[in-house]
Design a protein around this motif. Structure first.
Motif, PDB file in Angstrom:
ATOM      1  N   SER A  55      13.867 -48.348 -26.838  1.00 24.72           N
ATOM      2  CA  SER A  55      13.201 -49.571 -26.403  1.00 24.72           C
ATOM      3  C   SER A  55      13.621 -49.837 -24.978  1.00 24.72           C
ATOM      4  O   SER A  55      14.810 -49.819 -24.656  1.00 24.72           O
ATOM      5  N   SER A  58      10.501 -54.937 -20.363  1.00 27.65           N
ATOM      6  CA  SER A  58       9.239 -55.587 -20.692  1.00 27.65           C
ATOM      7  C   SER A  58       8.080 -54.755 -20.149  1.00 27.65           C
ATOM      8  O   SER A  58       8.171 -54.168 -19.079  1.00 27.65           O
ATOM      9  N   PRO A  62       8.085 -50.780 -27.492  1.00 31.37           N
ATOM     10  CA  PRO A  62       9.421 -50.734 -28.079  1.00 31.37           C
ATOM     11  C   PRO A  62       9.704 -49.455 -28.860  1.00 31.37           C
ATOM     12  O   PRO A  62      10.685 -49.387 -29.562  1.00 31.37           O
ATOM     13  N   SER A  63       8.856 -48.468 -28.745  1.00 31.36           N
ATOM     14  CA  SER A  63       9.070 -47.252 -29.528  1.00 31.36           C
ATOM     15  C   SER A  63       8.693 -46.001 -28.734  1.00 31.36           C
ATOM     16  O   SER A  63       7.887 -45.206 -29.172  1.00 31.36           O
ATOM     17  N   ASP A  64       9.289 -45.838 -27.549  1.00 29.15           N
ATOM     18  CA  ASP A  64       9.008 -44.636 -26.765  1.00 29.15           C
ATOM     19  C   ASP A  64       9.625 -43.424 -27.446  1.00 29.15           C
ATOM     20  O   ASP A  64      10.836 -43.342 -27.581  1.00 29.15           O
ATOM     21  N   TYR A  86       9.622 -42.389 -19.258  1.00 27.43           N
ATOM     22  CA  TYR A  86      10.050 -42.836 -20.588  1.00 27.43           C
ATOM     23  C   TYR A  86      10.058 -41.696 -21.603  1.00 27.43           C
ATOM     24  O   TYR A  86       9.623 -41.861 -22.735  1.00 27.43           O
ATOM     25  N   ASN A 126      17.872 -51.184 -21.962  1.00 25.05           N
ATOM     26  CA  ASN A 126      17.421 -50.238 -22.977  1.00 25.05           C
ATOM     27  C   ASN A 126      18.282 -50.276 -24.224  1.00 25.05           C
ATOM     28  O   ASN A 126      19.461 -50.641 -24.159  1.00 25.05           O
ATOM     29  N   SER A 127      17.695 -49.847 -25.328  1.00 27.76           N
ATOM     30  CA  SER A 127      18.440 -49.672 -26.569  1.00 27.76           C
ATOM     31  C   SER A 127      17.836 -48.484 -27.308  1.00 27.76           C
ATOM     32  O   SER A 127      16.740 -48.043 -27.012  1.00 27.76           O
TER      33      SER A 127
END
Length: 129
Positions: A55, A58, A62-64, A86, A126-127
């Protein structure tokens, strides 16, 4: 042949690689170039597969996945300009980055440590991995 499965369950134990060696690596999405601890020699065949989601900031879904989300080539503000934004990218030592995505198969032209990263321009927000 060196098999590197980039999943997110087992941390890599650094080692010098012999033929037909398999590693599992967790690559955090907020780290920039991540040192896998795997030493690559010129002529080694690399086979990598990757799963996972990162993720980002903005405006970024949220799901690259490892292949990226179809945003196209990164500009000079990204870690690996010219490669898919990404997405999962790699480099060996200080040599030019290359696209990994969800899978990569190739022969190394270089000696050095394998580094992997999520190709982004900002890592603090990022996470995932």
């Amino acid at each position: 042949m060196i098999f590197i499965f980039i999943n997110f369950a087992i941390m890599l134990i650094p080692a010098i690689v012999d033929a037909d060696t398999t590693f599992n690596v967790y690559v955090p999405g907020n780290a920039g170039w991540f040192d896998t601890g795997v030493t690559i020699s010129a002529g080694d065949t690399l086979a990598m597969t990757a799963t996972g989601l990162v993720s980002g900031a903005s405006g970024v879904p949220p799901s690259d996945p490892p292949d990226g989300s179809g945003y196209g080539p990164a500009n000079n503000n990204y870690l690996a300009p010219g490669l898919e934004r990404y997405s999962l990218v790699g480099k060996i030592g200080d040599n030019a980055p290359f696209q990994v995505g969800s899978s990569y198969n190739g022969v190394s032209d270089f000696n050095g440590t394998l580094f992997l990263a999520y190709n982004d321009e900002e890592y603090s927000d990022n996470s995932g991995g």
